[in-house]
Scaffold this active site. Structure first.
Site, PDB file in Angstrom:
ATOM      1  N   HIS A   1      41.435  44.011  51.699  1.00 32.92           N
ATOM      2  CA  HIS A   1      40.490  45.028  51.242  1.00 32.92           C
ATOM      3  C   HIS A   1      39.462  45.107  52.373  1.00 32.92           C
ATOM      4  O   HIS A   1      38.521  44.317  52.418  1.00 32.92           O
ATOM      5  CB  HIS A   1      39.846  44.649  49.908  1.00 32.92           C
ATOM      6  CG  HIS A   1      39.000  45.759  49.387  1.00 32.92           C
ATOM      7  ND1 HIS A   1      39.380  46.576  48.352  1.00 32.92           N
ATOM      8  CD2 HIS A   1      37.812  46.240  49.823  1.00 32.92           C
ATOM      9  CE1 HIS A   1      38.446  47.498  48.166  1.00 32.92           C
ATOM     10  NE2 HIS A   1      37.493  47.319  49.042  1.00 32.92           N
TER      11      HIS A   1
ATOM     12  N   ASN B   1      44.099  40.470  41.584  1.00 31.73           N
ATOM     13  CA  ASN B   1      42.704  40.434  41.122  1.00 31.73           C
ATOM     14  C   ASN B   1      42.600  40.479  39.592  1.00 31.73           C
ATOM     15  O   ASN B   1      41.977  41.364  39.018  1.00 31.73           O
ATOM     16  CB  ASN B   1      41.868  41.542  41.781  1.00 31.73           C
ATOM     17  CG  ASN B   1      42.368  42.944  41.498  1.00 31.73           C
ATOM     18  OD1 ASN B   1      43.552  43.159  41.268  1.00 31.73           O
ATOM     19  ND2 ASN B   1      41.468  43.908  41.512  1.00 31.73           N
TER      20      ASN B   1
ATOM     21  N   ALA C   1      35.330  50.628  39.635  1.00 28.87           N
ATOM     22  CA  ALA C   1      36.064  51.375  40.662  1.00 28.87           C
ATOM     23  C   ALA C   1      37.554  51.251  40.396  1.00 28.87           C
ATOM     24  O   ALA C   1      38.038  50.174  40.061  1.00 28.87           O
ATOM     25  CB  ALA C   1      35.738  50.800  42.033  1.00 28.87           C
TER      26      ALA C   1
ATOM     27  N   HIS D   1      48.015  47.647  41.033  1.00 31.69           N
ATOM     28  CA  HIS D   1      47.374  46.805  40.013  1.00 31.69           C
ATOM     29  C   HIS D   1      48.021  47.136  38.674  1.00 31.69           C
ATOM     30  O   HIS D   1      47.959  48.288  38.229  1.00 31.69           O
ATOM     31  CB  HIS D   1      45.877  47.112  39.913  1.00 31.69           C
ATOM     32  CG  HIS D   1      45.164  46.998  41.225  1.00 31.69           C
ATOM     33  ND1 HIS D   1      44.531  45.847  41.623  1.00 31.69           N
ATOM     34  CD2 HIS D   1      45.012  47.880  42.247  1.00 31.69           C
ATOM     35  CE1 HIS D   1      44.007  46.030  42.829  1.00 31.69           C
ATOM     36  NE2 HIS D   1      44.284  47.258  43.228  1.00 31.69           N
TER      37      HIS D   1
ATOM     38  N   HIS E   1      50.958  48.620  47.104  1.00 33.15           N
ATOM     39  CA  HIS E   1      49.604  48.245  46.622  1.00 33.15           C
ATOM     40  C   HIS E   1      49.466  48.708  45.176  1.00 33.15           C
ATOM     41  O   HIS E   1      49.236  49.890  44.907  1.00 33.15           O
ATOM     42  CB  HIS E   1      48.525  48.900  47.487  1.00 33.15           C
ATOM     43  CG  HIS E   1      47.139  48.462  47.133  1.00 33.15           C
ATOM     44  ND1 HIS E   1      46.238  48.035  48.079  1.00 33.15           N
ATOM     45  CD2 HIS E   1      46.491  48.370  45.954  1.00 33.15           C
ATOM     46  CE1 HIS E   1      45.106  47.698  47.489  1.00 33.15           C
ATOM     47  NE2 HIS E   1      45.234  47.900  46.179  1.00 33.15           N
TER      48      HIS E   1
ATOM     49  N   HIS F   1      44.674  50.685  51.557  1.00 39.76           N
ATOM     50  CA  HIS F   1      44.055  51.955  51.142  1.00 39.76           C
ATOM     51  C   HIS F   1      43.049  52.483  52.175  1.00 39.76           C
ATOM     52  O   HIS F   1      41.864  52.634  51.894  1.00 39.76           O
ATOM     53  CB  HIS F   1      43.417  51.864  49.764  1.00 39.76           C
ATOM     54  CG  HIS F   1      42.703  50.577  49.432  1.00 39.76           C
ATOM     55  ND1 HIS F   1      41.807  49.989  50.270  1.00 39.76           N
ATOM     56  CD2 HIS F   1      42.762  49.784  48.337  1.00 39.76           C
ATOM     57  CE1 HIS F   1      41.352  48.883  49.691  1.00 39.76           C
ATOM     58  NE2 HIS F   1      41.920  48.734  48.529  1.00 39.76           N
TER      59      HIS F   1
ATOM     60  N   ARG G   1      47.423  44.788  36.055  1.00 41.72           N
ATOM     61  CA  ARG G   1      46.615  44.038  35.072  1.00 41.72           C
ATOM     62  C   ARG G   1      47.494  43.043  34.299  1.00 41.72           C
ATOM     63  O   ARG G   1      48.509  42.596  34.783  1.00 41.72           O
ATOM     64  CB  ARG G   1      45.868  44.989  34.121  1.00 41.72           C
ATOM     65  CG  ARG G   1      45.203  46.183  34.778  1.00 41.72           C
ATOM     66  CD  ARG G   1      44.198  45.797  35.830  1.00 41.72           C
ATOM     67  NE  ARG G   1      43.390  46.951  36.250  1.00 41.72           N
ATOM     68  CZ  ARG G   1      42.689  46.986  37.362  1.00 41.72           C
ATOM     69  NH1 ARG G   1      42.689  45.972  38.211  1.00 41.72           N
ATOM     70  NH2 ARG G   1      41.967  48.048  37.669  1.00 41.72           N
TER      71      ARG G   1
ATOM     72  N   HIS H   1      41.823  51.230  34.109  1.00 43.13           N
ATOM     73  CA  HIS H   1      40.688  50.595  33.432  1.00 43.13           C
ATOM     74  C   HIS H   1      40.553  51.221  32.047  1.00 43.13           C
ATOM     75  O   HIS H   1      40.776  52.428  31.905  1.00 43.13           O
ATOM     76  CB  HIS H   1      39.375  50.902  34.178  1.00 43.13           C
ATOM     77  CG  HIS H   1      39.227  50.199  35.480  1.00 43.13           C
ATOM     78  ND1 HIS H   1      38.881  48.881  35.586  1.00 43.13           N
ATOM     79  CD2 HIS H   1      39.379  50.648  36.750  1.00 43.13           C
ATOM     80  CE1 HIS H   1      38.805  48.543  36.860  1.00 43.13           C
ATOM     81  NE2 HIS H   1      39.110  49.589  37.599  1.00 43.13           N
TER      82      HIS H   1
ATOM     83  N   ASP I   1      47.567  52.072  44.950  1.00 48.66           N
ATOM     84  CA  ASP I   1      46.310  51.507  44.439  1.00 48.66           C
ATOM     85  C   ASP I   1      46.073  51.944  42.997  1.00 48.66           C
ATOM     86  O   ASP I   1      44.936  52.013  42.539  1.00 48.66           O
ATOM     87  CB  ASP I   1      45.123  51.891  45.335  1.00 48.66           C
ATOM     88  CG  ASP I   1      43.865  51.094  45.007  1.00 48.66           C
ATOM     89  OD1 ASP I   1      43.989  49.964  44.508  1.00 48.66           O
ATOM     90  OD2 ASP I   1      42.767  51.626  45.239  1.00 48.66           O
TER      91      ASP I   1
ATOM     92  N   LYS J   1      46.248  38.168  49.819  1.00 50.66           N
ATOM     93  CA  LYS J   1      45.295  39.285  49.731  1.00 50.66           C
ATOM     94  C   LYS J   1      43.866  38.792  49.896  1.00 50.66           C
ATOM     95  O   LYS J   1      43.423  37.895  49.179  1.00 50.66           O
ATOM     96  CB  LYS J   1      45.443  39.992  48.389  1.00 50.66           C
ATOM     97  CG  LYS J   1      44.451  41.126  48.145  1.00 50.66           C
ATOM     98  CD  LYS J   1      44.713  42.332  49.044  1.00 50.66           C
ATOM     99  CE  LYS J   1      43.604  43.377  48.963  1.00 50.66           C
ATOM    100  NZ  LYS J   1      43.716  44.252  47.805  1.00 50.66           N
TER     101      LYS J   1
END
Ligand code: NCD
Ligand code: ZN
Length: 347
Positions: free
Chosen positions: A137, A42, A264, A16, A14, A175, A18, A252, A248, A100
């Site tokens: 999720h 995402n 988040a 991210h 899992h 998660h 970007r 950001h 996860d 997902k």
């Protein structure tokens, strides 16, 4: 006391990373310690088609350090109008490893997620038929549901019925954050598996909110009680095949984390394997670490474990505070930045 441990190379189930400058800056931290990662879809706009996923995979491959053998495993962002044929085409040609599901507005970049669960049933039926897993999720975003109960209500309203209606479909409850989640996943294994993050294993909600609001512990699903954390540690360190590593990690820009409505997600890939190792060492369960980091995930996905290895030693180092991102005023703070971390990857 063990001070050195060698593991089959872990995978991150899992992640991210970007896009653009953030991808370039964050991906190397995963590529240096992990063999593969499930790349979450995402983005804005999300990765919804085979074409989107091929393009994103190419951008990831271009952002890899020279000589890296890291393999991104791509996912398809499910929405009300997802075409089952698109999912099947992407799975058959080796582009999609999983689908997902984000409930609309459950978390960062989920506005285009699912709003009408009746509409996705044909996709779930096709996924069951062809053998591609559904990653969730797993939080119910009904405004009547308390944010601390979203996972539990999701299990009762969505996952438990689906697991019965689609007995051949494999699920991952992503998660997991609660004792209720742990108990349910155990009861539904091996059909249902779960990823566990380093921060849900480490913190409770008092750490997050009890001594000032710490926006860098704000993630979805929100960190819960100490009893929940202890249940997660017990699950991860049990060696049970239904629990596996998923960081996860979700960088950001600082301005987004510290906005009036903050985003988040926290960026932990620079310290992830080290932090998991610490959790297992503290629980006197280093003998179970490899199952969690490197064996249970591939088994759930029907893949072979990695053959390469990594070695960690107990040898403290100080985590950098942040990474700089190309572009004006851009930087992302690192989970545990500025703190001493006990374990170090040495090879
Ligand atoms: C993730 C993100 O920032 O993309 N945020 C988070 O709080 N975990 C999305 C997600 O996995 O929920
Ligand atoms: Zn995530």
């Amino acid at each position: 006391m063990t001070d050195r441990i060698t593991l089959r190379k872990p995978d991150d189930w899992h992640l991210h990373v970007r896009d653009g400058a953030m991808l370039k800056a964050s991906l190397p931290f995963t590529a240096r310690n992990f063999g593969r990662a499930i790349i979450m879809p995402n983005l804005l706009p999300p990765v919804m088609t085979v074409k989107d996923a091929i393009g994103y995979r190419e951008r990831i491959e271009r952002a890899l350090p020279d000589g890296s053998t890291f393999e991104p495993l791509m996912t398809c962002y499910l929405h009300d109008l997802t075409d089952p044929d698109e999912v099947e085409a992407g799975f058959r040609n080796g582009v999609f490893t999983a689908v997902k599901l984000y409930p609309a507005n459950a978390t960062t970049n989920s506005a285009a997620g699912v709003t009408d669960y009746a509409k996705i049933r044909p996709v779930l039926a096709r996924m069951e038929k062809i053998g591609i897993p559904l990653l969730m999720h797993g939080e119910e975003v009904d405004p009547e549901v308390d944010v601390f109960d979203r996972e539990a209500v999701w299990i009762e309203r969505r996952l438990r019925p689906w697991a019965k209606d689609f007995p051949g479909l494999k699920f991952v409850l992503e998660h997991i954050s609660s004792k209720i989640g742990v108990d349910y996943v155990r009861s539904a294994a091996p059909q249902v598996g779960a990823t566990i993050t380093p921060y849900h294993l480490t913190h409770n909600r008092t750490d997050w909110l009890g001594w000032g609001n710490r926006p860098y512990l704000y993630c979805m699903p929100v960190i819960k009680t100490e009893a929940d954390r202890l249940a997660l540690v017990e699950a991860a360190t049990s060696g049970d095949a239904c629990f596996f590593l998923g960081t996860d990690s979700a960088p950001h820009p600082v301005a987004r984390k510290l906005a009036v409505v903050g985003s988040a997600g926290l960026f932990n890939s620079p310290v992830a394997i080290e932090q998991y190792t610490r959790v297992f060492a503290d629980a006197d369960a280093l003998d179970k670490l490899e199952a969690f980091t490197s064996l249970n995930g591939p088994r759930h996905y029907g893949l072979q474990p990695n053959t390469a290895t990594i070695t960690l030693e107990r040898s403290p180092w100080t985590v950098p505070e942040q990474i700089d991102i190309d572009g004006p005023d851009e930087r992302a703070l690192i989970y545990r930045g500025g703190e001493q971390i006990e374990w170090r990857v040495v090879s």
